[in-house]
Motif scaffolding. Structure first.
Motif, PDB file in Angstrom:
ATOM      1  N   GLY A  84      15.190 -22.303 -39.885  1.00 38.73           N
ATOM      2  CA  GLY A  84      15.735 -22.480 -41.233  1.00 38.73           C
ATOM      3  C   GLY A  84      14.882 -21.831 -42.290  1.00 38.73           C
ATOM      4  O   GLY A  84      14.633 -22.416 -43.355  1.00 38.73           O
ATOM      5  N   VAL A  85      14.410 -20.628 -42.024  1.00 39.61           N
ATOM      6  CA  VAL A  85      13.505 -20.001 -42.975  1.00 39.61           C
ATOM      7  C   VAL A  85      13.800 -18.519 -43.087  1.00 39.61           C
ATOM      8  O   VAL A  85      14.110 -17.856 -42.094  1.00 39.61           O
ATOM      9  CB  VAL A  85      12.040 -20.258 -42.541  1.00 39.61           C
ATOM     10  N   GLY A  86      13.740 -18.005 -44.325  1.00 41.40           N
ATOM     11  CA  GLY A  86      13.870 -16.569 -44.550  1.00 41.40           C
ATOM     12  C   GLY A  86      12.479 -16.005 -44.761  1.00 41.40           C
ATOM     13  O   GLY A  86      11.644 -16.637 -45.403  1.00 41.40           O
ATOM     14  N   LEU A  87      12.227 -14.837 -44.189  1.00 38.99           N
ATOM     15  CA  LEU A  87      10.886 -14.261 -44.282  1.00 38.99           C
ATOM     16  C   LEU A  87      10.919 -12.907 -44.967  1.00 38.99           C
ATOM     17  O   LEU A  87      11.696 -12.033 -44.584  1.00 38.99           O
ATOM     18  CB  LEU A  87      10.291 -14.091 -42.874  1.00 38.99           C
ATOM     19  N   LEU A  88      10.082 -12.756 -45.950  1.00 42.72           N
ATOM     20  CA  LEU A  88       9.882 -11.450 -46.576  1.00 42.72           C
ATOM     21  C   LEU A  88       8.605 -10.877 -45.976  1.00 42.72           C
ATOM     22  O   LEU A  88       7.510 -11.359 -46.248  1.00 42.72           O
ATOM     23  CB  LEU A  88       9.705 -11.604 -48.094  1.00 42.72           C
ATOM     24  N   VAL A  89       8.767  -9.877 -45.114  1.00 46.59           N
ATOM     25  CA  VAL A  89       7.609  -9.308 -44.425  1.00 46.59           C
ATOM     26  C   VAL A  89       7.220  -8.018 -45.128  1.00 46.59           C
ATOM     27  O   VAL A  89       8.015  -7.075 -45.208  1.00 46.59           O
ATOM     28  CB  VAL A  89       7.952  -9.004 -42.947  1.00 46.59           C
TER      29      VAL A  89
END
Lengths: 272, 223
Positions: free
Chosen positions: A129-134
């Motif tokens: 349940g997490v969005g990641l900005l890499v």
């Protein structure tokens, strides 16, 4: 209208060809507090809003160092984000060990995406349940990617995720074409200004945001509060001086956010 | 019926000598730069000293392929530690990690003879000396490698540590000043180079202090 019948299992398709559990996971990302990423040709800046559960507690860490050349900002279930950051660190270390060279960012996000995809096709799992900005730097330059709970990922010049991120995105959409040639300082300023957009009226203070930078000849690191405050002072000074009713306005701004905090109790505490 | 022996060994000895001396606020780690195999020289300029953390430096003689592998493992584990604890490993912590890593391969050991030098949490110099399978001890000075048998007795004569069995516990640290310790290291290597064929070419010295690491290089006999 048939949403409720087909949304129990992640392995159940809806008649219209959607996986509702995956979409619900993406909702969790939208509930988290904002995270922003921008990149130029040589630098990547990741910034986030520090929202603490209460005045008594500390705020959640939303930006993690993966390696000297890669950082990640998360929005959504921070516990899931922490676990995925640990996975990314492990992948980066293993790659360096085997190949004696830094892990290219594009390869890392693909592995992350594949990991997320697995959770969309197992009945005994749930999507992250997490969005990641890499954000990272490798031989092919500076990159910013967004990894979705669905297993999709996209490359961006600039992006914002989490609650009230639309305000930041609007700001970034106006300015993104110039980011590639931006200096490091301008990039940081734009990141903080984008954060300000998500606060919508609340006074911007360095204690409210976390900013991290990485670039050519500059390993990933966090900016200290002083440096952030200095950047804020370059554009926040004028409004503070103008208003006599400024104090009254600040109080008025504080009241809605408190109410907003009470409203957030409907949201499960693990989601920040 | 005599036992059949392998006609191939997974190990080789690349020679060389490593020394470390602990002081009150410094640590000196030194090693020669000759890498050899049998009676041949592979390199006159190979460093046997590896910085593992800000306050921990490893010097190893023996089979350099195993040394390199060991150093890579420790470097990765240190990165994991930094991610988890948000700080660098202290020298005593690294000492324990090195011991555990070596024992992990108890039944196919790293052919590495290690000396770990650095500063402890109080800023005092510390030296840890190892055998190939991880047995280690905190000492005031140590020598490992092909020239160790020539060097250790001389260091004992000059620096003799109090016995670790004494009560109350006494410091193993040498009362020598930093320039004196560096000079002693240069002297012992010059002597060892005379009689040990595997030691020579150049001497690399790393001096660790609270404010950073300094490196010195000295020429040694090349025969």
């Amino acid at each position: 209208m048939f949403r409720n019948q087909y949304d129990t299992d992640v392995t159940t398709w809806s008649p219209t060809g959607r996986l509702f559990q995956v979409e619900y996971a993406m909702e969790a990302v939208k509930q988290g507090s904002a995270a922003i990423g921008l990149r130029s040709r040589s630098h990547v800046v990741l910034a986030s809003v520090n929202k603490a559960q209460s005045e008594l507690s500390s705020h959640q860490r939303k930006i993690f160092k993966v390696d000297d050349h890669i950082g990640v900002a998360i929005a959504g279930l921070t516990a899931d984000g922490r676990v995925l950051s640990r996975y990314m660190r492990s992948e980066s270390i293993n790659h360096s060990f085997t190949y004696e060279s830094p892990l290219p960012v594009g390869r890392l996000v693909v592995r992350l995406a594949d990991k997320a995809q697995v959770c969309t096709q197992r009945s005994w799992k749930r999507p992250y349940g997490v969005g990641l900005l890499v954000g990272g730097l490798d031989e092919s330059g500076a990159h910013l990617y967004y990894n979705c709970p669905s297993g999709n990922y996209f490359e961006y010049q600039a992006f914002a995720i989490g609650s009230r991120s639309q305000a930041a995105k609007t700001y970034l959409e106006r300015r993104f074409e110039s980011f590639n040639e931006s200096s490091r300082e301008d990039l940081i300023k734009d990141a903080i200004l984008a954060i300000r957009e998500t606060l919508q009226g609340e006074t911007l203070k360095s204690s409210l945001c976390t900013v991290s930078v990485l670039g050519v000849d500059e390993p990933f690191h966090f900016l200290d509060q002083e440096s952030i405050q200095k950047v804020i002072d370059t554009f926040e000074k004028v409004p503070e001086e103008e208003e006599d009713g400024g104090e009254a306005e600040a109080e008025a701004a504080a009241a809605p956010t408190e109410q907003g905090g009470a409203g957030d109790q409907d949201v499960a505490p693990m989601e920040m | 019926m005599t036992k059949q022996h392998a006609n191939w060994s997974p190990y080789d000895n690349n020679g060389g000598t490593c020394v470390a001396i602990a002081g009150s606020d410094y640590c000196v780690i030194a090693a020669d730069t000759r890498m050899s195999t049998g009676y041949s020289i592979l390199s006159r300029d190979y460093s046997k000293i590896h910085k593992l953390a800000d306050k921990a430096v490893l010097s190893s003689s023996g089979f350099q392929a195993d040394v390199k592998a060991l150093q890579k493992v420790l470097k990765s584990r240190h990165l994991v530690y930094q991610h988890q604890h948000n700080k660098q490993m202290s020298c005593p912590a690294m000492a324990q990690l090195l011991s555990n890593t070596l024992y992990f391969k108890r039944f196919f050991p790293y052919y590495a003879f290690n000396v770990l030098g650095g500063l402890d949490e109080e800023g005092k110099g510390c030296v840890f000396t190892y055998d190939a399978v991880g047995s280690y001890e905190k000492v005031g000075y140590s020598a490992q490698g092909s020239g160790s048998t020539l060097i250790m007795p001389f260091l004992d004569n000059q620096l003799k540590s109090p016995s670790p069995l004494l009560l109350p516990a006494q410091d193993a640290i040498t009362p020598l000043s930093e320039p004196e310790a560096v000079d002693l290291v240069k002297t012992v290597f010059a002597s060892a180079t005379e009689r040990d064929i595997y030691t020579g070419d150049k001497l690399e010295i790393m001096i660790l202090k609270a404010d950073g690491i300094r490196t010195e290089v000295m020429e040694l006999r090349k025969d």
